[in-house]
Design a protein around this motif. Structure first.
Motif, PDB file in Angstrom:
ATOM      1  N   UNK A 233       0.794  -1.223   0.000  1.00 49.22           N
ATOM      2  CA  UNK A 233       0.000   0.000   0.000  1.00 49.22           C
ATOM      3  C   UNK A 233       0.832   1.281   0.000  1.00 49.22           C
ATOM      4  N   UNK A 234       2.013   1.245   0.614  1.00 48.05           N
ATOM      5  CA  UNK A 234       2.816   2.467   0.744  1.00 48.05           C
ATOM      6  C   UNK A 234       3.159   3.128  -0.591  1.00 48.05           C
ATOM      7  N   UNK A 235       3.550   2.371  -1.630  1.00 48.79           N
ATOM      8  CA  UNK A 235       3.860   3.027  -2.907  1.00 48.79           C
ATOM      9  C   UNK A 235       2.707   3.839  -3.482  1.00 48.79           C
ATOM     10  N   UNK A 236       1.469   3.512  -3.110  1.00 49.61           N
ATOM     11  CA  UNK A 236       0.328   4.279  -3.615  1.00 49.61           C
ATOM     12  C   UNK A 236       0.431   5.742  -3.194  1.00 49.61           C
ATOM     13  N   UNK A 237       0.718   5.970  -1.909  1.00 54.17           N
ATOM     14  CA  UNK A 237       0.838   7.336  -1.423  1.00 54.17           C
ATOM     15  C   UNK A 237       2.028   8.064  -2.011  1.00 54.17           C
ATOM     16  N   UNK A 238       3.146   7.354  -2.157  1.00 56.32           N
ATOM     17  CA  UNK A 238       4.356   7.962  -2.717  1.00 56.32           C
ATOM     18  C   UNK A 238       4.118   8.379  -4.163  1.00 56.32           C
ATOM     19  N   UNK A 239       3.605   7.453  -4.967  1.00 63.67           N
ATOM     20  CA  UNK A 239       3.351   7.745  -6.380  1.00 63.67           C
ATOM     21  C   UNK A 239       2.268   8.804  -6.518  1.00 63.67           C
ATOM     22  N   UNK A 240       1.215   8.715  -5.698  1.00 60.77           N
ATOM     23  CA  UNK A 240       0.124   9.667  -5.795  1.00 60.77           C
ATOM     24  C   UNK A 240       0.565  11.102  -5.571  1.00 60.77           C
ATOM     25  N   UNK A 241       1.385  11.328  -4.558  1.00 59.63           N
ATOM     26  CA  UNK A 241       1.818  12.685  -4.245  1.00 59.63           C
ATOM     27  C   UNK A 241       2.761  13.261  -5.285  1.00 59.63           C
ATOM     28  N   UNK A 242       3.788  12.502  -5.641  1.00 61.61           N
ATOM     29  CA  UNK A 242       4.781  13.002  -6.597  1.00 61.61           C
ATOM     30  C   UNK A 242       4.179  13.135  -7.994  1.00 61.61           C
ATOM     31  N   UNK A 243       3.391  12.137  -8.409  1.00 60.45           N
ATOM     32  CA  UNK A 243       2.802  12.173  -9.746  1.00 60.45           C
ATOM     33  C   UNK A 243       1.791  13.305  -9.884  1.00 60.45           C
ATOM     34  N   UNK A 244       1.031  13.595  -8.833  1.00 53.70           N
ATOM     35  CA  UNK A 244       0.038  14.666  -8.926  1.00 53.70           C
ATOM     36  C   UNK A 244       0.690  16.015  -9.183  1.00 53.70           C
ATOM     37  N   UNK A 245       1.869  16.240  -8.608  1.00 50.77           N
ATOM     38  CA  UNK A 245       2.578  17.495  -8.851  1.00 50.77           C
ATOM     39  C   UNK A 245       2.996  17.603 -10.307  1.00 50.77           C
ATOM     40  N   UNK A 246       3.414  16.481 -10.901  1.00 53.65           N
ATOM     41  CA  UNK A 246       3.825  16.475 -12.303  1.00 53.65           C
ATOM     42  C   UNK A 246       2.619  16.653 -13.227  1.00 53.65           C
ATOM     43  N   UNK A 247       1.502  16.009 -12.890  1.00 51.58           N
ATOM     44  CA  UNK A 247       0.328  16.004 -13.770  1.00 51.58           C
ATOM     45  C   UNK A 247      -0.503  17.269 -13.611  1.00 51.58           C
ATOM     46  N   UNK A 248      -0.794  17.646 -12.361  1.00 54.09           N
ATOM     47  CA  UNK A 248      -1.743  18.733 -12.102  1.00 54.09           C
ATOM     48  C   UNK A 248      -1.079  20.020 -11.650  1.00 54.09           C
ATOM     49  N   UNK A 249       0.229  19.997 -11.423  1.00 47.83           N
ATOM     50  CA  UNK A 249       0.935  21.207 -11.030  1.00 47.83           C
ATOM     51  C   UNK A 249       0.844  21.540  -9.556  1.00 47.83           C
ATOM     52  N   UNK A 250       0.278  20.643  -8.756  1.00 51.64           N
ATOM     53  CA  UNK A 250       0.201  20.830  -7.306  1.00 51.64           C
ATOM     54  C   UNK A 250       0.279  19.466  -6.615  1.00 51.64           C
ATOM     55  N   UNK A 251       0.842  19.472  -5.404  1.00 54.42           N
ATOM     56  CA  UNK A 251       0.995  18.225  -4.667  1.00 54.42           C
ATOM     57  C   UNK A 251      -0.340  17.867  -4.015  1.00 54.42           C
ATOM     58  N   UNK A 252      -0.888  16.713  -4.390  1.00 58.96           N
ATOM     59  CA  UNK A 252      -2.149  16.236  -3.839  1.00 58.96           C
ATOM     60  C   UNK A 252      -1.880  14.910  -3.127  1.00 58.96           C
ATOM     61  N   UNK A 253      -1.773  14.980  -1.798  1.00 57.01           N
ATOM     62  CA  UNK A 253      -1.479  13.772  -1.027  1.00 57.01           C
ATOM     63  C   UNK A 253      -2.756  13.046  -0.601  1.00 57.01           C
ATOM     64  N   UNK A 254      -3.897  13.501  -1.083  1.00 57.43           N
ATOM     65  CA  UNK A 254      -5.175  12.889  -0.743  1.00 57.43           C
ATOM     66  C   UNK A 254      -5.783  12.307  -2.020  1.00 57.43           C
ATOM     67  N   UNK A 255      -6.048  10.994  -2.069  1.00 58.24           N
ATOM     68  CA  UNK A 255      -6.614  10.392  -3.285  1.00 58.24           C
ATOM     69  C   UNK A 255      -7.978  10.954  -3.651  1.00 58.24           C
ATOM     70  N   UNK A 256      -8.728  11.439  -2.654  1.00 57.36           N
ATOM     71  CA  UNK A 256     -10.038  12.011  -2.938  1.00 57.36           C
ATOM     72  C   UNK A 256      -9.909  13.323  -3.702  1.00 57.36           C
ATOM     73  N   UNK A 257      -8.872  14.105  -3.392  1.00 60.18           N
ATOM     74  CA  UNK A 257      -8.626  15.349  -4.137  1.00 60.18           C
ATOM     75  C   UNK A 257      -8.194  15.041  -5.563  1.00 60.18           C
ATOM     76  N   UNK A 258      -7.429  13.965  -5.734  1.00 65.07           N
ATOM     77  CA  UNK A 258      -7.033  13.552  -7.083  1.00 65.07           C
ATOM     78  C   UNK A 258      -8.273  13.144  -7.876  1.00 65.07           C
ATOM     79  N   UNK A 259      -9.167  12.369  -7.251  1.00 68.25           N
ATOM     80  CA  UNK A 259     -10.382  11.919  -7.938  1.00 68.25           C
ATOM     81  C   UNK A 259     -11.258  13.089  -8.343  1.00 68.25           C
ATOM     82  N   UNK A 260     -11.276  14.156  -7.513  1.00 71.25           N
ATOM     83  CA  UNK A 260     -12.110  15.308  -7.841  1.00 71.25           C
ATOM     84  C   UNK A 260     -11.602  16.083  -9.054  1.00 71.25           C
ATOM     85  N   UNK A 261     -10.376  15.810  -9.474  1.00 70.64           N
ATOM     86  CA  UNK A 261      -9.824  16.426 -10.680  1.00 70.64           C
ATOM     87  C   UNK A 261     -10.406  15.813 -11.955  1.00 70.64           C
TER      88      UNK A 261
END
Length: 485
Positions: A233-261
């Motif tokens: 499970x840990x890689x999910x949080x690591x990938x989610x936070x770093x990848x969100x900054x690359x994709x959306x231009x902001x660090x999103x450490x919450x999967x629910x915030x990513x889903x709302x995009x």
């Protein structure tokens, strides 16, 4: 532990300067250490079939154990409410996925701590939870298995998607640490201690669950189950936070915030709904297993004449979910959540005393009948208090209080050493309490409570349903087994 909060832990330490690979290693070490504590401590429940609230009587004394139970009950109620708040965020994302216009709902609540939109979602979440609290503790396992299947499946799919959108694993995992030297060393120790203390509640009250165990040693499976589960499970949080900054231009450490995009397109809305739904299942499962059942067990010990586990869960829902106003707790994160983040410094010594008492002081020999006798061998004197257990609590709490005060009130300044000690508080509090309690009992042994022969209830695999015409003894053992297991 698949949940939205597990993503946030990864984000906090990578923001502080740890590299993704180093955080992953610290994470595994921390969870392996706490898995050992849980597996070892859980043997008490699987052997004697007693909950946390009853076990504390052997260590702290019959009457002082109620103080320990109250401490754990308060923690359970607070964290029930905080997890319920996250569950409301899951409902919010699901409704936004079905109808994006929900975002324009007029806010009619004057308080800035919560909006009308989120309060409605919070109410819906609590209504959904009501039937789950009716399920008996042994049967909740079926729902947890369902959670274990659906949650990680969606989480892994989300991780793969974000990894691909961000340009591959190499781009994410190659990022270096941002700190070095002693700062990095302290951060590593702090990370291990934080991951370890995330299971501090379960390390204390694991016997609320192992008491239902059909086999004495089934709890030992947690020694590998927890590290393997977290390793996935840990890689999910690591990938989610770093990848969100690359994709959306902001660090999103919450999967629910990513889903709302994703709610701008029909396909994205469908995906956002199922992601939020999987985390809703996870939040319900975690809140019931980690907080609701445990706090309800505490209430049954405090008010056995009026409260059973099922009634206790509904009381916890009312107190933790509404009376304590968890939205206010979340709105004042710099103070109240900082205080709640220090709960492990209180639970660490409690777990240490209980484990030391069972394995080293009483040599795994308890007399179950005496644990229910107010005037029995576990009364420890006139006031029902084992003074040997109070000493390590005082010694371990006091040195950590300055650090706790600093994180509650940022205007207070303390030496760096005090702050570092607080950040690794679980390491210090558990190990020092264990040592102090053992030495105190070594020089001042509780001879009145030490027995030569353990009185152990029968196990499920040891006693089958008696045949027709069986003797009174066989029928008595079967009734006792059914009442306990």
């Amino acid at each position: 532990m698949y949940s939205a909060s597990s993503w946030r832990i990864a984000g906090s330490f990578i923001d502080l300067g740890l590299s993704p690979g180093l955080f992953y290693g610290c994470n595994i070490i921390g969870y392996f250490l706490v898995a050992i504590l849980i597996s070892v401590h859980g043997l008490v429940g699987s052997t004697y079939h007693i909950p946390f609230s009853v076990q504390t009587r052997a260590s702290f004394g019959f009457y002082f154990s109620y103080c320990i139970v109250i401490i754990r009950f308060i923690v359970g109620c607070y964290y029930y409410g905080i997890n319920a708040y996250t569950g409301a965020e899951c409902i919010q994302t699901m409704i936004l996925a079905m109808s994006p216009r929900f975002a324009n709902m007029e806010d009619k609540i004057p308080s800035s701590a919560v909006t009308s939109q989120l309060m409605l979602c919070y109410f819906i979440y609590n209504v959904i939870c009501i039937p789950f609290h009716y399920i008996r503790a042994p049967q909740i396992r079926k729902f947890l298995v369902f959670k274990l299947i659906t949650g990680p499946t969606v989480g892994i799919a989300l991780m793969i998607y974000l990894n691909q959108r961000a340009g591959g694993a190499k781009k994410i995992w190659s990022q270096p640490s941002k700190v070095s030297g002693s700062s990095l060393s302290w951060l590593i120790v702090q990370c291990i201690a934080t991951n370890l203390s995330s299971y501090a509640t379960l390390a204390c009250n694991v016997n609320d669950f192992t008491r239902y165990s059909k086999s004495k040693y089934s709890v030992v499976s947690q020694m590998y189950a927890i590290p393997v589960n977290q390793g996935i499970l840990t890689p999910m949080g690591i990938v989610g936070g770093i990848a969100s900054e690359i994709i959306y231009g902001e660090v999103l450490w919450d999967p629910l915030l990513i889903a709302q995009k994703w709610i701008d397109t029909p396909g994205g809305r469908c995906a956002a709904f199922f992601v939020a739904f999987s985390y809703l299942i996870a939040q319900i499962g975690i809140n019931i297993s980690a907080n609701s059942i445990s706090a309800a067990n505490d209430l049954t010990a405090l008010f056995p004449k009026y409260v059973n586990i099922r009634r206790g869960q509904y009381i916890v829902l009312a107190l933790g979910g509404w009376a304590l106003c968890p939205w206010e707790v979340m709105a004042n994160a710099t103070t109240l959540t900082a205080f709640m983040g220090g709960y492990s410094i209180f639970l660490g010594p409690i777990a240490a005393v209980m484990i030391c008492d069972y394995f080293l002081v009483h040599k795994k020999k308890y007399k179950v009948t005496e644990l229910y006798n107010p005037n029995g061998i576990y009364k420890f004197g006139k006031f029902g208090t084992n003074w040997r257990a109070i000493l390590p609590l005082i010694i371990d709490f006091v040195p950590l209080l300055p650090g706790l005060a600093t994180y509650i009130n940022t205007n207070i300044t303390m030496p760096v050493g005090m702050l570092n000690l607080y950040l690794i508080g679980y390491f210090y509090s558990f190990s020092s309490a264990f040592l102090v309690y053992y030495l105190t009992c070594y020089f001042f042994p509780p001879t009145d409570s030490i027995v030569d022969e353990a009185v152990i209830p029968p196990h499920l695999e040891e006693v089958g349903e008696p045949d027709k015409g069986a003797g009174t003894g066989a029928m008595t053992r079967y009734i006792l087994k059914r009442s306990i297991v």
